[in-house]
Design an enzyme around this catalytic site. Structure first.
Site, short mmCIF file in Angstrom:
data_model
loop_
_atom_site.label_atom_id
_atom_site.label_comp_id
_atom_site.label_asym_id
_atom_site.label_seq_id
_atom_site.Cartn_x
_atom_site.Cartn_y
_atom_site.Cartn_z
N HIS A 406 0.80 -1.23 0.00
CA HIS A 406 0.00 0.00 0.00
C HIS A 406 0.83 1.28 0.00
O HIS A 406 0.28 2.36 0.17
CB HIS A 406 -0.93 0.03 1.22
CG HIS A 406 -2.11 -0.88 1.11
ND1 HIS A 406 -3.26 -0.54 0.43
CD2 HIS A 406 -2.33 -2.11 1.60
CE1 HIS A 406 -4.14 -1.52 0.51
NE2 HIS A 406 -3.59 -2.50 1.20
N LYS A 599 -9.34 13.20 4.98
CA LYS A 599 -8.51 11.99 4.95
C LYS A 599 -7.46 12.10 6.05
O LYS A 599 -7.34 13.14 6.69
CB LYS A 599 -7.85 11.79 3.58
CG LYS A 599 -7.04 12.99 3.08
CD LYS A 599 -6.57 12.73 1.66
CE LYS A 599 -7.72 12.78 0.67
NZ LYS A 599 -7.38 12.21 -0.64
#
Length: 869
Positions: A406, A599
């Site tokens: 990721h 975020k």
């Protein structure tokens, strides 16, 4: 079996022995158990195990039953939260029926399963999602209304499950939804955190962390399995001996142990009987209370074991700025992976298959490097416990695991110090050194005398002290490695895993672009838009085949449809404006452009650049004449997200945002032309309000740093346009929706290193507009400038690693283009519709199917509704 009825004039015969099977019953075991039961007992269980009906009256009876018995409340002494608990328990009854049916049928058929190991599962609220997926929301809504309550109030009473923080956990939750919907046999494995990551409050503009007491009340969405207890060991030493065949054997003598207790969370599929499972582990001591110490007056010692054990699952991502924090993180990861592997192996062993068949029955997906220890643990089990040869065991391990990467950020690549590892997991360290030795010997055979290559590919980094590179271990121990967006997958092959690609070949490294579930992120979060889409397409099949949204394209020229589309967006903005007023005490106009960046707070995501551009906008408006101000597009800039407790710079960004907001929102010279808000404690439920209301959202990471991102997908699916860099999934979104419907700015990934080099060594001057913003901060316009000096230093002393100055001018231009485009609401609506219509690729259903076909090799299994609990 002898008749169990009472003989005439005698005592009842001794009842048959019952036992509990922790992994369900195979067909053979089920038949054997049934044969022990008297016929009339089997018939009784069958007759009384029929599922409850789903009509309004039966549901109302179920709710009232839980109010009066489970909760011990009375009808007229009931608040919204108590009503929520009763409705949740009634919903859970129906959910468990599906869960039992699914797990029972899978135990009998024993197909290959995938096990998804993720340190986070950011599920959000469960009740609304469960009712929608089971097709019962309308019926429950009528039932609740007739009982005197409102469905919206009931839903709002639920607390978000604090099992994750950011995109990693939300991706895992979306994938579990898709696995259930597509009927793949799957389990997730994670940890049951007592206090989540933290509850975020803003105090004097600063992020302040408080425990998230999400488990203050019984959680109706989990099934405690207190009888499933697995002993997990730490520390101690390793004894070496030789068996009768002269083979060296290792016996790990543990120094301390804790218990892993299972909690199951049912995950229903959409419009299917299938209901998968997430098993979460809670840490408990092997001995809860030391009565001897207590009686001696040593009260702290009496509960010391309990405190130390329960600490393991107290908090997600303990602050690792200290050695104690690092040790706790490593303990947490081993505790979770060891308990999960024990469970998986136990389930496999009851099939009585050969160990070589394990990869044909079990696929294990590692969601990032956190669960990488599972590779080592399975090798330990096979070699030390099951007595397989090293090579046979390693062949099984490497065919079982797959790894999702990721990040390409070097600082985010997880490493553990060898001394700490040796202290906590001595046998595992030996296995890691052996894995590394055998691997490097093979590399040497293929590329002889390249010591630099061996050093770069080694799982052990030769630092002081030595470090274990968990990403390298994951690559070596997995049969497939995938990135999560096309650009990201290309970058890992040319940067962090370049040498491994040269050794293994490109076929081991694949792309699986992330996706989101449309059931939660459109159908649940934006019900009005979902209804309009279903009416327009004359079907709700798009919820399981998102490519059908392309049918909306033909409605773009339809003025009446565009009007309905705008009305839904405005209603969602009104709802968000109410939330902002409630949480931030700031009034904003729903007629302004809503500009959103929500975020995790991190330097590479560049919330810092966003707030610097807001300051530039503020200064520009301040310098305008009244006539010029009349042409300014009003904008509300909305921030949200958490910074890691130990991430000082990220926390300063939050402080700057709030300091700017305090000045801008009170300045009469600006008025409603610009508002700035930071919504505290951002979570899934808050996102479900924000995402449908966004006009433009910001996805502005430095090119090449964001692996994929999924919030960009959520916003665009809901008809929000985005402003972004050529990074992560932004590139693929651009390809799908077209360049006219997205605002792209900034440098490309291949330019980043040259720009960094120039800034570091050639003294490139700062962008003039940015310099003006920095000067305003340093003059104290937004509070004491000394507070923000470390933040400014990242641009000056730190040579602007994330290229804010290089991208600033194009970023300002892109924002100006947004203002111009938004003023033409009719054309903006067309862009918005086209965005939604072309998001079919970004369903998590598509992602999961690609994993299933190309990595896991698993097939769907359709659960049959047998009508019984």
């Amino acid at each position: 079996m002898a008749d169990s009825k009472t003989p005439e004039g005698g005592l009842p015969k001794r009842p048959m022995h019952h036992r509990r099977n922790f992994t369900g019953l195979t067909s053979k075991e089920l038949a054997a158990e049934k044969a022990k039961w008297p016929k009339e007992t089997v018939e009784l269980w069958t007759r009384l195990s029929k599922k409850e009906a789903n009509d309004v009256e039966t549901i109302q009876r179920s709710i009232i039953h839980h109010v009066t018995t489970t909760l011990a409340r009375a009808a007229y002494n009931l608040d919204n939260f108590s009503a929520y608990q009763a409705v949740a328990l009634s919903t859970r009854d129906r959910l468990i029926s599906r869960w039992n049916e699914t797990q029972g049928q899978l135990s009998k058929k024993d197909p290959k399963r995938v096990y998804y190991l993720s340190l986070e599962f950011l599920l959000g609220r469960s009740m609304d999602n469960a009712l929608l997926n089971m097709g019962l929301k309308d019926t429950y809504g009528k039932s609740i209304e007739q009982l005197g309550f409102n469905m919206e109030d009931i839903i709002e009473s639920e607390v978000d499950a604090a099992l994750g923080n950011g995109g990693l956990g939300r991706l895992a939750a979306c994938y579990m939804d898709s696995l259930a919907t597509l009927e793949y046999p799957a389990w997730g494995y994670g940890l049951r955190y007592n206090y989540g990551i933290f509850q975020q409050r803003i105090v004097d503009g600063y992020q302040t962390e408080f425990p998230d007491y999400w488990l203050n009340f019984d959680n109706p969405w989990e099934l405690p399995r207190l009888d499933i207890s697995i002993q997990i060991s730490f520390g101690g030493h390793v004894q070496t001996s030789q068996d009768e065949y002269g083979v060296t054997r290792h016996n790990w003598i543990a120094g301390q142990s804790v218990q892993a207790i299972a909690y199951d969370v049912p995950i229903p599929g959409y419009h299917t009987e299938n209901c998968n499972n997430i098993r979460l582990w809670r840490s408990k001591p092997t001995k809860t209370f030391d009565l001897t110490s207590f009686n001696e007056g040593n009260y702290e010692r009496a509960v010391e074991d309990a405190t130390n054990a329960e600490r393991i699952t107290s908090v997600l991502y303990p602050n690792d700025n200290t050695m104690a924090g690092k040790e706790l993180r490593l303990k947490q990861q081993y505790f979770w992976t060891a308990a999960s592997l024990h469970d998986i192996v136990r389930r496999f062993k009851k099939s009585m298959r050969e160990w070589s068949d394990l990869p044909d029955q079990v696929a294990i997906q590692l969601n990032d490097t956190h669960p990488t220890l599972a590779i080592v643990e399975l090798q330990r089990i096979l070699v030390d416990v099951e007595m397989l040869s090293w090579d046979d065991a390693w062949d099984i391990v490497t065919r079982t695991f797959a790894f999702t990467n990721h990040t390409v950020l070097p600082e985010a690549m997880e490493k553990w110090s060898v001394p700490m590892f040796e202290y906590l997991l001595p046998r595992h360290l030996q296995i890691i050194f052996d894995i590394n030795l055998y691997f490097l010997q093979k590399v040497e055979l293929k590329f002889p005398n390249d010591r630099g290559l061996l050093n770069r590919m080694s799982i052990i980094e030769e630092a002081q002290p030595q470090q274990i590179r968990m990403a390298h271990l994951a690559v070596v121990g997995s049969h497939k490695i995938n990135g999560v967006a096309a650009l990201h997958s290309d970058l890992i092959k040319t940067t962090i895993f370049k040498d491994f690609v040269m050794y293994y070949g490109e076929e081991k490294f694949v792309n699986k672009t992330n996706g989101i579930t449309p059931r939660r992120w459109l159908h649940q979060a934006n019900p009005q838009l979902s209804t309009l889409i279903t009416e327009t397409l004359n079907s709700d099949k798009w919820l399981k085949d998102l490519s059908l949204l392309r049918g909306l394209e033909k409605k773009v020229p339809d003025a009446e449809f565009r009007k309905k589309w705008r009305a839904i967006k405005r209603a969602n903005k009104v709802r968000l404006a109410e939330l902002i007023k409630e949480r931030c005490h700031v009034e904003v106009s729903p007629d302004a452009l809503f500009d959103v960046q929500v975020k995790r707070i991190h330097e590479y995501k560049r919330q810092f650049m966003n707030i610097l551009a807001v300051i530039h906008r503020y200064r520009t408006i301040k310098s305008m004449t009244p006539a010029q101000k009349a042409s300014v597009q009003p904008r509300v800039v909305i921030f949200g997200g958490k910074a890691a407790p130990g991430y000082y710079i990220a926390k300063l960004v939050i402080k700057l945002i709030n300091s700017v907001a305090a000045v801008v929102n009170q300045d009469p010279a600006v008025g409603d032309l610009l508002k700035v808000v930071f919504i505290p404690d951002y979570n899934v439920s808050v996102a479900e309000v924000i995402v449908p209301a966004s006009d433009i959202s910001q996805h502005i990471s430095t090119a090449g740093t964001e692996a994929s991102g999924t919030s960009n997908m959520k916003f665009v699916l809901n008809g929000g346009l985005i402003i972004g860099t050529l990074d992560g999934a932004n590139i693929e979104i651009l390809e799908e929706i077209g360049e006219d419907n997205i605002f792209i700015f900034g440098c490309a990934a291949q330019e980043v290193e040259d720009l960094r080099h120039a800034q570091r060594y050639r003294g490139v001057p700062m962008d003039p507009a940015l310099q003006g913003v920095i000067s305003a901060i340093e003059k104290g316009v937004f509070e004491d400038p000394k507070i923000f000096q470390p933040l400014i230093s990242t641009l000056t002393v730190g040579k602007d690693f994330y290229l804010i100055s290089a991208d600033f001018a194009s970023y300002i231009t892109a924002n100006q283009q947004v203002d111009i485009a938004y003023k033409n609401q009719d054309e903006w609506s067309k862009k918005s519709i086209r965005c939604t219509a072309n998001m079919g690729k970004f369903s998590s259903d598509r992602s999961v199917k690609e994993y299933a076909d190309e990595i896991w090799n698993i097939k769907p299994y359709t659960v049959i509704d047998e009508g019984f609990l």
